[in-house]
Design a protein around this motif. Structure first.
Motif, PDB file in Angstrom:
ATOM      1  N   ALA A  30     -34.674   8.725  37.333  1.00 60.89           N
ATOM      2  CA  ALA A  30     -33.654   7.678  37.327  1.00 60.89           C
ATOM      3  C   ALA A  30     -33.392   7.180  35.902  1.00 60.89           C
ATOM      4  CB  ALA A  30     -34.078   6.526  38.223  1.00 60.89           C
ATOM      5  N   GLU A  31     -34.444   7.066  35.097  1.00 62.11           N
ATOM      6  CA  GLU A  31     -34.268   6.622  33.713  1.00 62.11           C
ATOM      7  C   GLU A  31     -33.494   7.656  32.903  1.00 62.11           C
ATOM      8  OE1 GLU A  31     -38.257   5.903  32.459  1.00 62.11           O
ATOM      9  OE2 GLU A  31     -38.363   3.957  33.473  1.00 62.11           O
ATOM     10  N   ARG A  32     -33.803   8.950  33.089  1.00 60.34           N
ATOM     11  CA  ARG A  32     -33.062   9.997  32.371  1.00 60.34           C
ATOM     12  C   ARG A  32     -31.599  10.002  32.792  1.00 60.34           C
ATOM     13  NH1 ARG A  32     -37.614  13.086  33.795  1.00 60.34           N
ATOM     14  NH2 ARG A  32     -36.372  14.128  35.387  1.00 60.34           N
ATOM     15  N   ARG A  33     -31.354   9.827  34.080  1.00 63.48           N
ATOM     16  CA  ARG A  33     -29.969   9.807  34.570  1.00 63.48           C
ATOM     17  C   ARG A  33     -29.204   8.624  33.983  1.00 63.48           C
ATOM     18  NH1 ARG A  33     -27.996   9.842  40.887  1.00 63.48           N
ATOM     19  NH2 ARG A  33     -25.802   9.904  40.397  1.00 63.48           N
ATOM     20  N   GLN A  34     -29.848   7.470  33.896  1.00 64.67           N
ATOM     21  CA  GLN A  34     -29.218   6.288  33.319  1.00 64.67           C
ATOM     22  C   GLN A  34     -28.902   6.519  31.840  1.00 64.67           C
ATOM     23  OE1 GLN A  34     -28.133   3.601  34.890  1.00 64.67           O
ATOM     24  NE2 GLN A  34     -27.385   2.674  33.014  1.00 64.67           N
ATOM     25  N   ASP A  35     -29.807   7.168  31.114  1.00 67.95           N
ATOM     26  CA  ASP A  35     -29.568   7.461  29.697  1.00 67.95           C
ATOM     27  C   ASP A  35     -28.366   8.392  29.529  1.00 67.95           C
ATOM     28  OD1 ASP A  35     -31.719   5.893  29.019  1.00 67.95           O
ATOM     29  OD2 ASP A  35     -33.102   7.586  28.759  1.00 67.95           O
ATOM     30  N   ARG A  36     -28.287   9.438  30.369  1.00 66.70           N
ATOM     31  CA  ARG A  36     -27.144  10.347  30.298  1.00 66.70           C
ATOM     32  C   ARG A  36     -25.849   9.626  30.631  1.00 66.70           C
ATOM     33  NH1 ARG A  36     -30.514  13.945  33.244  1.00 66.70           N
ATOM     34  NH2 ARG A  36     -29.275  13.508  35.096  1.00 66.70           N
ATOM     35  N   HIS A  37     -25.895   8.741  31.608  1.00 71.42           N
ATOM     36  CA  HIS A  37     -24.714   7.991  32.017  1.00 71.42           C
ATOM     37  C   HIS A  37     -24.210   7.108  30.876  1.00 71.42           C
ATOM     38  CE1 HIS A  37     -21.986   5.952  34.770  1.00 71.42           C
ATOM     39  NE2 HIS A  37     -22.476   4.797  34.369  1.00 71.42           N
ATOM     40  N   GLU A  38     -25.122   6.411  30.221  1.00 76.04           N
ATOM     41  CA  GLU A  38     -24.743   5.547  29.098  1.00 76.04           C
ATOM     42  C   GLU A  38     -24.185   6.355  27.941  1.00 76.04           C
ATOM     43  OE1 GLU A  38     -28.318   3.404  28.314  1.00 76.04           O
ATOM     44  OE2 GLU A  38     -28.072   2.078  30.047  1.00 76.04           O
ATOM     45  N   ALA A  39     -24.775   7.521  27.657  1.00 75.44           N
ATOM     46  CA  ALA A  39     -24.282   8.365  26.571  1.00 75.44           C
ATOM     47  C   ALA A  39     -22.878   8.881  26.890  1.00 75.44           C
ATOM     48  CB  ALA A  39     -25.233   9.530  26.332  1.00 75.44           C
ATOM     49  N   MET A  40     -22.651   9.250  28.145  1.00 75.93           N
ATOM     50  CA  MET A  40     -21.334   9.745  28.535  1.00 75.93           C
ATOM     51  C   MET A  40     -20.291   8.638  28.425  1.00 75.93           C
ATOM     52  SD  MET A  40     -20.150  11.752  32.001  1.00 75.93           S
ATOM     53  CE  MET A  40     -21.067  10.629  33.012  1.00 75.93           C
ATOM     54  N   LEU A  41     -20.626   7.433  28.857  1.00 72.29           N
ATOM     55  CA  LEU A  41     -19.690   6.329  28.737  1.00 72.29           C
ATOM     56  C   LEU A  41     -19.369   6.011  27.280  1.00 72.29           C
ATOM     57  CD1 LEU A  41     -20.849   3.820  31.502  1.00 72.29           C
ATOM     58  CD2 LEU A  41     -18.817   5.262  31.486  1.00 72.29           C
ATOM     59  N   ALA A  42     -20.370   6.077  26.423  1.00 70.58           N
ATOM     60  CA  ALA A  42     -20.140   5.829  24.999  1.00 70.58           C
ATOM     61  C   ALA A  42     -19.231   6.896  24.404  1.00 70.58           C
ATOM     62  CB  ALA A  42     -21.468   5.788  24.252  1.00 70.58           C
ATOM     63  N   ALA A  43     -19.419   8.156  24.813  1.00 70.35           N
ATOM     64  CA  ALA A  43     -18.567   9.228  24.308  1.00 70.35           C
ATOM     65  C   ALA A  43     -17.130   9.066  24.789  1.00 70.35           C
ATOM     66  CB  ALA A  43     -19.122  10.581  24.746  1.00 70.35           C
ATOM     67  N   ILE A  44     -16.962   8.694  26.040  1.00 73.29           N
ATOM     68  CA  ILE A  44     -15.615   8.487  26.579  1.00 73.29           C
ATOM     69  C   ILE A  44     -14.933   7.331  25.862  1.00 73.29           C
ATOM     70  CG2 ILE A  44     -14.335   7.720  28.631  1.00 73.29           C
ATOM     71  CD1 ILE A  44     -16.332   9.354  30.292  1.00 73.29           C
ATOM     72  N   GLN A  45     -15.672   6.246  25.652  1.00 74.14           N
ATOM     73  CA  GLN A  45     -15.097   5.092  24.971  1.00 74.14           C
ATOM     74  C   GLN A  45     -14.713   5.439  23.528  1.00 74.14           C
ATOM     75  OE1 GLN A  45     -17.721   1.740  24.611  1.00 74.14           O
ATOM     76  NE2 GLN A  45     -16.070   0.340  24.144  1.00 74.14           N
ATOM     77  N   ALA A  46     -15.562   6.213  22.839  1.00 77.63           N
ATOM     78  CA  ALA A  46     -15.246   6.610  21.467  1.00 77.63           C
ATOM     79  C   ALA A  46     -14.013   7.498  21.437  1.00 77.63           C
ATOM     80  CB  ALA A  46     -16.436   7.327  20.850  1.00 77.63           C
ATOM     81  N   GLU A  47     -13.888   8.382  22.428  1.00 79.18           N
ATOM     82  CA  GLU A  47     -12.725   9.263  22.478  1.00 79.18           C
ATOM     83  C   GLU A  47     -11.450   8.485  22.761  1.00 79.18           C
ATOM     84  OE1 GLU A  47     -11.160  12.774  25.390  1.00 79.18           O
ATOM     85  OE2 GLU A  47     -13.279  12.774  24.843  1.00 79.18           O
ATOM     86  N   GLN A  48     -11.536   7.490  23.614  1.00 79.73           N
ATOM     87  CA  GLN A  48     -10.352   6.711  23.967  1.00 79.73           C
ATOM     88  C   GLN A  48      -9.918   5.778  22.859  1.00 79.73           C
ATOM     89  OE1 GLN A  48     -11.427   4.885  27.670  1.00 79.73           O
ATOM     90  NE2 GLN A  48     -10.782   6.641  28.882  1.00 79.73           N
ATOM     91  N   THR A  49     -10.838   5.324  22.037  1.00 83.79           N
ATOM     92  CA  THR A  49     -10.476   4.402  20.964  1.00 83.79           C
ATOM     93  C   THR A  49     -10.043   5.129  19.695  1.00 83.79           C
ATOM     94  OG1 THR A  49     -12.784   4.248  20.254  1.00 83.79           O
ATOM     95  CG2 THR A  49     -11.994   2.578  21.793  1.00 83.79           C
ATOM     96  N   ARG A  50     -10.296   6.448  19.616  1.00 80.95           N
ATOM     97  CA  ARG A  50      -9.897   7.215  18.447  1.00 80.95           C
ATOM     98  C   ARG A  50      -8.372   7.317  18.412  1.00 80.95           C
ATOM     99  NH1 ARG A  50     -12.398  12.173  19.416  1.00 80.95           N
ATOM    100  NH2 ARG A  50     -14.331  11.063  19.087  1.00 80.95           N
TER     101      ARG A  50
END
Length: 77
Positions: free
Chosen positions: A38-58
Protein backbone atom coordinates in the motif's frame (compact mmCIF):
# COMPACT_ATOMS: atom_id res chain seq x y z
CA UNK A 1 23.72 -7.46 7.45
CA UNK A 2 21.55 -4.57 8.49
CA UNK A 3 20.43 -3.98 12.02
CA UNK A 4 16.82 -4.80 12.64
CA UNK A 5 14.83 -3.83 15.67
CA UNK A 6 11.52 -5.54 16.22
CA UNK A 7 9.11 -2.97 17.55
CA UNK A 8 5.97 -5.08 17.74
CA UNK A 9 5.35 -8.00 19.98
CA UNK A 10 2.28 -10.14 19.77
CA UNK A 11 0.84 -12.03 22.68
CA UNK A 12 0.46 -15.70 22.00
CA UNK A 13 -2.16 -17.42 24.08
CA UNK A 14 -0.83 -19.70 26.80
CA UNK A 15 -0.67 -23.24 25.54
CA UNK A 16 -0.84 -22.31 21.86
CA UNK A 17 0.00 -25.13 19.53
CA UNK A 18 2.73 -24.98 16.92
CA UNK A 19 0.07 -24.55 14.25
CA UNK A 20 -1.45 -21.58 16.08
CA UNK A 21 1.97 -19.96 16.58
CA UNK A 22 2.90 -20.41 12.95
CA UNK A 23 -0.46 -19.08 11.75
CA UNK A 24 0.10 -15.96 13.87
CA UNK A 25 3.53 -15.52 12.25
CA UNK A 26 2.03 -15.95 8.78
CA UNK A 27 -0.68 -13.38 9.55
CA UNK A 28 1.98 -10.91 10.72
CA UNK A 29 3.99 -11.44 7.52
CA UNK A 30 0.92 -10.93 5.33
CA UNK A 31 0.06 -7.74 7.22
CA UNK A 32 3.62 -6.42 6.72
CA UNK A 33 3.49 -7.28 3.00
CA UNK A 34 0.10 -5.59 2.53
CA UNK A 35 1.25 -2.46 4.36
CA UNK A 36 4.44 -2.21 2.29
CA UNK A 37 2.46 -2.74 -0.92
CA UNK A 38 0.00 0.00 0.00
CA UNK A 39 2.87 2.39 0.77
CA UNK A 40 4.57 1.66 -2.58
CA UNK A 41 1.27 2.16 -4.41
CA UNK A 42 0.73 5.49 -2.64
CA UNK A 43 4.26 6.62 -3.61
CA UNK A 44 3.64 5.73 -7.27
CA UNK A 45 0.29 7.53 -7.17
CA UNK A 46 1.85 10.72 -5.78
CA UNK A 47 4.67 10.61 -8.34
CA UNK A 48 2.17 10.18 -11.18
CA UNK A 49 0.07 13.10 -9.96
CA UNK A 50 3.15 15.29 -9.71
CA UNK A 51 4.16 14.37 -13.26
CA UNK A 52 0.68 15.11 -14.59
CA UNK A 53 0.58 18.44 -12.78
CA UNK A 54 4.03 19.39 -14.12
CA UNK A 55 2.95 18.47 -17.64
CA UNK A 56 -0.24 20.49 -17.40
CA UNK A 57 1.47 23.58 -16.04
CA UNK A 58 4.23 23.54 -18.68
CA UNK A 59 3.67 26.20 -21.31
CA UNK A 60 2.85 24.70 -24.70
CA UNK A 61 5.02 25.61 -27.68
CA UNK A 62 2.74 26.99 -30.43
CA UNK A 63 5.20 25.86 -33.12
CA UNK A 64 5.29 22.24 -31.92
CA UNK A 65 2.32 21.18 -34.07
CA UNK A 66 3.81 22.84 -37.16
CA UNK A 67 7.14 21.14 -36.51
CA UNK A 68 5.49 17.73 -36.13
CA UNK A 69 3.50 18.21 -39.35
CA UNK A 70 6.60 19.27 -41.28
CA UNK A 71 8.45 16.14 -40.10
CA UNK A 72 5.61 14.07 -41.51
CA UNK A 73 5.89 15.92 -44.83
CA UNK A 74 2.65 17.86 -44.41
CA UNK A 75 2.20 21.59 -44.52
CA UNK A 76 1.29 23.51 -41.42
CA UNK A 77 -1.20 26.31 -41.16
Amino acid sequence: MSALAITRTYAVPRGATALERSSIRVAEAVARWATARAERRQDRHEAMLAAIQAEQTRKADPRAADHMLSQMGLTGR
